[in-house]
Design an enzyme around this catalytic site. Structure first.
Site, PDB file in Angstrom:
ATOM      1  N   ASP A   1     -13.704  51.053  -1.543  1.00  0.00           N
ATOM      2  CA  ASP A   1     -13.119  49.776  -1.921  1.00  0.00           C
ATOM      3  C   ASP A   1     -12.466  49.835  -3.302  1.00  0.00           C
ATOM      4  O   ASP A   1     -12.758  49.023  -4.167  1.00  0.00           O
ATOM      5  CB  ASP A   1     -14.254  48.728  -1.877  1.00  0.00           C
ATOM      6  CG  ASP A   1     -13.793  47.337  -2.229  1.00  0.00           C
ATOM      7  OD1 ASP A   1     -12.692  46.957  -1.813  1.00  0.00           O
ATOM      8  OD2 ASP A   1     -14.549  46.623  -2.930  1.00  0.00           O
TER       9      ASP A   1
ATOM     10  N   GLU B   1     -23.451  54.902  -0.837  1.00  0.00           N
ATOM     11  CA  GLU B   1     -23.479  54.278   0.494  1.00  0.00           C
ATOM     12  C   GLU B   1     -23.002  55.177   1.631  1.00  0.00           C
ATOM     13  O   GLU B   1     -22.136  54.785   2.414  1.00  0.00           O
ATOM     14  CB  GLU B   1     -22.667  52.982   0.486  1.00  0.00           C
ATOM     15  CG  GLU B   1     -23.211  51.947  -0.461  1.00  0.00           C
ATOM     16  CD  GLU B   1     -22.457  50.621  -0.397  1.00  0.00           C
ATOM     17  OE1 GLU B   1     -21.472  50.518   0.353  1.00  0.00           O
ATOM     18  OE2 GLU B   1     -22.882  49.679  -1.087  1.00  0.00           O
TER      19      GLU B   1
ATOM     20  N   TYR C   1     -25.600  42.584  -0.954  1.00  0.00           N
ATOM     21  CA  TYR C   1     -24.761  41.428  -1.284  1.00  0.00           C
ATOM     22  C   TYR C   1     -25.251  40.170  -0.571  1.00  0.00           C
ATOM     23  O   TYR C   1     -24.528  39.563   0.207  1.00  0.00           O
ATOM     24  CB  TYR C   1     -23.306  41.759  -0.946  1.00  0.00           C
ATOM     25  CG  TYR C   1     -22.741  42.743  -1.947  1.00  0.00           C
ATOM     26  CD1 TYR C   1     -22.186  42.294  -3.137  1.00  0.00           C
ATOM     27  CD2 TYR C   1     -22.816  44.110  -1.732  1.00  0.00           C
ATOM     28  CE1 TYR C   1     -21.706  43.186  -4.083  1.00  0.00           C
ATOM     29  CE2 TYR C   1     -22.341  45.009  -2.676  1.00  0.00           C
ATOM     30  CZ  TYR C   1     -21.786  44.537  -3.849  1.00  0.00           C
ATOM     31  OH  TYR C   1     -21.319  45.409  -4.792  1.00  0.00           O
TER      32      TYR C   1
ATOM     33  N   TYR D   1     -21.751  38.737   1.351  1.00  0.00           N
ATOM     34  CA  TYR D   1     -21.373  39.220   2.687  1.00  0.00           C
ATOM     35  C   TYR D   1     -22.386  38.760   3.735  1.00  0.00           C
ATOM     36  O   TYR D   1     -22.033  38.494   4.866  1.00  0.00           O
ATOM     37  CB  TYR D   1     -21.288  40.752   2.722  1.00  0.00           C
ATOM     38  CG  TYR D   1     -20.210  41.324   1.828  1.00  0.00           C
ATOM     39  CD1 TYR D   1     -18.884  40.923   1.954  1.00  0.00           C
ATOM     40  CD2 TYR D   1     -20.516  42.264   0.852  1.00  0.00           C
ATOM     41  CE1 TYR D   1     -17.894  41.444   1.137  1.00  0.00           C
ATOM     42  CE2 TYR D   1     -19.540  42.787   0.034  1.00  0.00           C
ATOM     43  CZ  TYR D   1     -18.227  42.374   0.181  1.00  0.00           C
ATOM     44  OH  TYR D   1     -17.263  42.887  -0.640  1.00  0.00           O
TER      45      TYR D   1
ATOM     46  N   GLU E   1     -26.054  47.602  -7.187  1.00  0.00           N
ATOM     47  CA  GLU E   1     -24.937  46.668  -6.967  1.00  0.00           C
ATOM     48  C   GLU E   1     -25.473  45.364  -6.418  1.00  0.00           C
ATOM     49  O   GLU E   1     -26.312  45.363  -5.510  1.00  0.00           O
ATOM     50  CB  GLU E   1     -23.924  47.222  -5.954  1.00  0.00           C
ATOM     51  CG  GLU E   1     -23.034  48.310  -6.490  1.00  0.00           C
ATOM     52  CD  GLU E   1     -22.010  48.800  -5.460  1.00  0.00           C
ATOM     53  OE1 GLU E   1     -21.602  48.010  -4.585  1.00  0.00           O
ATOM     54  OE2 GLU E   1     -21.648  49.986  -5.540  1.00  0.00           O
TER      55      GLU E   1
ATOM     56  N   TRP F   1     -22.488  44.240  -9.855  1.00  0.00           N
ATOM     57  CA  TRP F   1     -21.170  44.752  -9.474  1.00  0.00           C
ATOM     58  C   TRP F   1     -20.150  43.664  -9.744  1.00  0.00           C
ATOM     59  O   TRP F   1     -20.309  42.590  -9.214  1.00  0.00           O
ATOM     60  CB  TRP F   1     -21.173  45.114  -7.979  1.00  0.00           C
ATOM     61  CG  TRP F   1     -19.942  45.834  -7.541  1.00  0.00           C
ATOM     62  CD1 TRP F   1     -18.911  45.332  -6.787  1.00  0.00           C
ATOM     63  CD2 TRP F   1     -19.609  47.205  -7.799  1.00  0.00           C
ATOM     64  NE1 TRP F   1     -17.974  46.301  -6.557  1.00  0.00           N
ATOM     65  CE2 TRP F   1     -18.376  47.456  -7.167  1.00  0.00           C
ATOM     66  CE3 TRP F   1     -20.230  48.230  -8.513  1.00  0.00           C
ATOM     67  CZ2 TRP F   1     -17.743  48.699  -7.228  1.00  0.00           C
ATOM     68  CZ3 TRP F   1     -19.605  49.455  -8.564  1.00  0.00           C
ATOM     69  CH2 TRP F   1     -18.373  49.676  -7.919  1.00  0.00           C
TER      70      TRP F   1
HETATM   71  C1  GCB Z   1     -20.129  48.062  -2.087  1.00  0.00           C
HETATM   72  C2  GCB Z   1     -19.456  49.278  -2.613  1.00  0.00           C
HETATM   73  C3  GCB Z   1     -18.413  48.960  -3.665  1.00  0.00           C
HETATM   74  C4  GCB Z   1     -17.618  47.723  -3.259  1.00  0.00           C
HETATM   75  C5  GCB Z   1     -18.572  46.560  -3.145  1.00  0.00           C
HETATM   76  C6  GCB Z   1     -17.868  45.270  -2.728  1.00  0.00           C
HETATM   77  O1  GCB Z   1     -21.185  48.123  -1.528  1.00  0.00           O
HETATM   78  O2  GCB Z   1     -20.350  50.243  -3.096  1.00  0.00           O
HETATM   79  O3  GCB Z   1     -17.573  50.062  -3.822  1.00  0.00           O
HETATM   80  O4  GCB Z   1     -16.586  47.439  -4.146  1.00  0.00           O
HETATM   81  O5  GCB Z   1     -19.544  46.857  -2.184  1.00  0.00           O
HETATM   82  O6  GCB Z   1     -17.484  44.500  -3.581  1.00  0.00           O
HETATM   83  O7  GCB Z   1     -17.691  45.067  -1.529  1.00  0.00           O
END
Ligand code: GCB
Length: 602
Positions: free
Chosen positions: A184, A420, A473, A477, A509, A554
Site C-alpha cells: 500500500d 504481513e 485495524y 477495516y 500498526e 500507523w
Molecule cells: C497494513 C499495511 C500497511 C497499510 C495499512 C493500511 O496493514 O501493513 O502497509 O498502509 O495496512 O493503511 O491499510
C-alpha cells in the site's frame, strides 16, 4: 558495505544534481545502445529523487519499465588509486555504464551498491555515466508484484485477474498493461539516494563489525576488521565523542574496554568511534576510516525488551520515506523535520516500514537516540511466494546486504523479516524458517520479528520469532464506524496472542484515515475526531496489558499510494499531514507519550 565518508585517505565526490533523463517508452534502449553514446534530446531529472511526481506527464508517472539517467564527471590524476561509483539506492533494478562499459548491475531498490570503475575511466577527460533504472516488480523481487497484460479479448479462465477480478480484461484494449503489486505505497522509481565517486587506496578497509557488552560498569567493545590488499600494520583507536583517545590496539580483531562508559540510551545517545588506520609496506598511511558506534545491550527477559537491562516501551510510528514532489528521494530537510516532530511528539522509536531506509536516516537515529526496527522490503508475500526458490534466494541475499549495511548502528535493535506475509499458509513455515535461520547466523545478537495481521491461532510462524508484532485495524477495516466495540475486540485478540505464544507484543500498526480539516461530532470516519478517538481506545487497552511492550500507530504522516477508491489522494492515516503538520491525533499522542516516560518502572 561501509558508509561513504571522507577521511585522511578517502576522497568523495557527490554526483547529485540535475541529470539527463529519458523514458524508454518502447523498452528497447539497450537494443538501441543508449549507453554507448550520449542520450539524444534528453529531458532532465534531479538526483536523488523519484521521477514520478516531478513530471506533469501521466505516461511518465505511470510508466512501466526502464528510464535512463546520464551525467558527466572528471577524475584527474588518480591512476594509482581505486575509483568507485556508489549508489545509495536505485529503485528497483539498475544497470550502470561508464563511457559505454557496463560496471554494475543491481536488483533490489532500497540498498546500496558500488563498483570499481578504473578500467573504464578516461583520466583527465570527461567521463559519461549512464544508468538504466527499471521499476518492474515481478515474482522474483522484493517487494513482489506482477505485470498484467491484455493479450487478447477471449474470455480465458486462466487469464490474470486484473485487480483481483475487479476489472474485466475482455473489454480492455489489447496491450493494456498494469503493474500490480500487493503493498500500500506508491511504486516510486528513480535514483533515490546519493551517488558518490569514491577514491581510496588499493589497500583498504573492506568491513568492520563492532559488538558491545557491559560488564560491571565496563564497556566491552569487540571489533573485527576486514582488509583488502597487502598491508603491513594497523592502528585501531577507540575515540570518545570529542575524538579523544580512550585506548588503542594493533590487532585486526580485539576486545577494548571503556571504564564507566557513556551508554547509548534511547533519546540519550552517546557515540564513540573506532578509528582505523591501515599502513602499507613503506609505513605510509593507506586507508583511514572512522566507524561510529554506541555501547549498549539488548535482551529479552521476563516478557520485556531490555535496552541496557532496562525495560523499554516502544512509542513511535511505522513510517515511510515519502514526500511531495520528491517521492522517495533522500531529502535532508524532510528528514530533519521528521526527527524534530518525533521528538516533539514524545516518540522514542520507529519501524522502517516497509523497506530499509536511507543510511542518512539511520545515522540521525544513532545520534538522537531513536530506537529502530529495521525492516526488509518483504511486503505483500502471498502463497505463491513461498514456493519460489528465486524469491527466497533474493530474500536471503537482501537480509545479508541489509545486515552488512546496518549492523553497526546502535539504533537498530531488531530485524523485521517481512510485513504481513500470508503467514497462515503451511508453506510459509519452511520459507521463513530459512530466512530466520540465515538472519540469526548473520546477526546472533539482535532479536527478529515478522509483522503479522493474522488471527493469532492461524499464524504458523510465531515460533520462529522473538517479538510478536501485530497490525490490526479495528473500527476501521473491521467494524467500521463502531468505536464502541473496539476495546473489546482488541483486548480479546492481544490476549489470545499472549496466551498462545507467551512473547512480548508490539502493536506495530493501528489507526484510522483522517483528512486534515474534516471534523464531526459524534466522531465519524475520515474526521480528525474519529482518528483521535480510535487511537485513544487502543491506548486504554495497551495500558491494561503488561505484555504489550510498544505502540506504533500507523502512520507517522500521510503518504502516497497507487490510485484506488479506498484512498483519498493517498493513505490518510498519518498523525501528521504529508506536509508534516499535526492533526488532532498528533496532539493526543504528544499528550500521552510525553507523560508515558516508560510504561514499565525499572
Ligand atoms: C497494513 C499495511 C500497511 C497499510 C495499512 C493500511 O496493514 O501493513 O502497509 O498502509 O495496512 O493503511 O491499510
Amino acid at each position: 558495505m561501509l558508509y561513504p565518508k571522507e577521511s585522511l585517505t578517502r576522497e568523495l565526490k557527490n554526483l547529485s544534481g540535475m541529470w539527463n533523463f529519458k523514458v524508454d517508452f518502447d523498452n528497447n534502449g539497450i537494443e538501441k545502445k543508449w549507453h554507448e553514446t550520449p542520450l539524444i534530446d534528453p529531458d532532465f531529472m534531479p538526483v536523488p529523487a523519484s521521477y514520478n511526481d516531478i513530471t506533469t506527464n501521466p505516461e511518465i508517472r505511470d510508466h512501466i519499465g526502464a528510464v535512463w539517467y546520464e551525467t558527466f564527471f572528471y577524475v584527474n590524476d588518480r591512476e594509482n588509486k581505486d575509483v568507485l561509483i556508489r549508489f545509495g539506492s536505485v529503485t528497483h533494478k539498475a544497470k550502470v555504464w561508464v563511457n559505454g562499459n557496463k560496471v554494475a548491475e543491481n536488483k533490489g531498490g532500497y540498498l546500496p551498491f558500488e563498483a570499481v570503475i578504473n578500467k573504464h575511466l578516461k583520466w583527465n577527460e570527461r567521463n559519461r555515466l549512464t544508468v538504466q533504472v527499471d521499476n518492474i516488480l515481478d515474482s522474483t523481487i522484493l517487494p513482489p508484484g506482477e505485470i498484467l497484460e491484455v493479450k487478447n479479448n477471449q474470455p480465458d479462465k486462466n487469464a490474470p485477474k486484473f485487480y483481483h477480478g475487479l476489472i474485466d480484461p475482455s473489454i480492455l484494449p489489447i496491450g493494456h498493461k498494469i503493474q500490480d503489486y500487493f503493498h500500500d505505497f506508491f511504486n516510486y522509481s528513480g535514483i533515490h539516494r546519493p551517488v558518490y565517486l569514491i577514491v581510496r587506496d588499493r589497500i583498504y578497509l573492506e568491513d568492520i563489525t563492532i559488538k558491545t557488552d557491559i560488564d560491571n560498569n565496563v564497556g566491552i567493545v569487540n571489533y573485527t576488521i576486514e582488509i583488502k590488499g597487502n598491508y603491513k600494520s594497523v592502528k585501531i583507536t577507540l575515540l570518545d565523542k570529542n575524538n579523544k583517545e580512550i585506548c588503542s590496539s594493533s590487532e585486526i580483531a580485539d576486545t577494548l574496554k571503556v571504564n564507566n562508559p557513556n551508554l547509548w540510551q534511547p533519546l540519550n545517545a552517546y557515540l564513540y568511534s573506532i578509528d582505523v588506520k591501515i599502513f602499507g609496506d613503506d609505513n605510509n598511511l593507506a586507508d583511514h576510516y572512522a566507524q561510529p558506534f554506541g555501547i549498549r545491550t539488548i535482551k529479552i527477559k521476563d516478557g520485556k525488551f531490555l535496552i541496557n537491562d532496562k525495560p523499554f516501551y516502544f512509542k513511535g510510528f511505522g513510517k515511510h520515506e515519502d514526500m511531495d514532489i520528491k517521492g522517495k528521494g533522500l531529502d535532508d530537510a524532510i528528514n530533519a523535520r521528521d526527527f524534530q516532530l518525533l521528538k516533539w511528539i514524545g516518540a522514542n522509536s520507529f519501524r522502517t516500514s516497509h523497506y530499509p531506509y536511507s543510511e542518512e536516516i539511520l545515522n540521525l537515529a544513532d545520534k538522537l537516540g531513536f530506537v529502530v526496527i529495521d525492516e526488509s522490503p518483504a511486503v505483500g508475500l502471498k502463497s505463491d511466494a513461498f514456493d519460489s526458490k528465486p524469491l527466497l534466494n533474493h530474500h536471503l541475499d537482501i537480509m545479508e546486504k541489509l545486515i552488512k549495511r546496518d549492523k553497526n548502528h546502535p539504533s537498530v535493535v531488531m530485524w523485521s523479516l517481512a510485513n504481513e506475509p500470508y503467514d497462515y499458509e503451511e508453506s510459509a513455515v519452511d520459507y521463513f524458517a530459512e530466512v530466520a535461520k540465515h538472519t540469526r547466523e548473520l546477526d546472533p545478537e539482535r532479536p527478529i520479528t515478522i509483522v503479522s495481521c493474522s488471527k493469532p491461532h492461524l499464524c504458523k510462524i510465531a515460533d520462529l520469532i522473538d517479538i510478536i508484532c501485530v497490525n490490526y485495524y479495528f473500527s476501521w477495516y473491521t467494524t467500521p464506524g463502531r468505536l464502541d466495540v473496539l476495546e473489546h475486540q482488541l483486548e480479546h485478540v492481544l490476549t489470545k496472542w499472549h496466551e498462545l505464544y507467551d512473547k512480548p507484543i508490539i502493536m506495530a500498526e493501528y489507526g484510522a484515515g483522517a483528512i486534515a480539516g474534516f471534523h464531526s461530532t459524534p466522531p465519524a470516519m475520515f474526521t480528525e475526531e474519529y482518528q483521535k478517538e480510535l487511537l485513544n481506545h487502543h491506548h486504554n487497552v495497551f495500558d491494561k496489558l503488561d505484555f504489550v511492550i510498544g505502540e506504533h500507530p500507523w502512520n507517522f504522516a500521510d503518504f502516497a499510494t497507487r490510485q484506488n477508491c479506498i484512498r483519498v489522494f493517498g493513505n490518510r492515516k498519518g498523525a501528521f499531514t504529508r506536509q508534516r503538520q499535526p492533526k488532532y491525533a498528533a496532539h493526543l499522542l504528544r499528550k500521552r507519550w510525553l507523560h508515558l516516560e516508560n510504561k514499565f518502572k525499572s
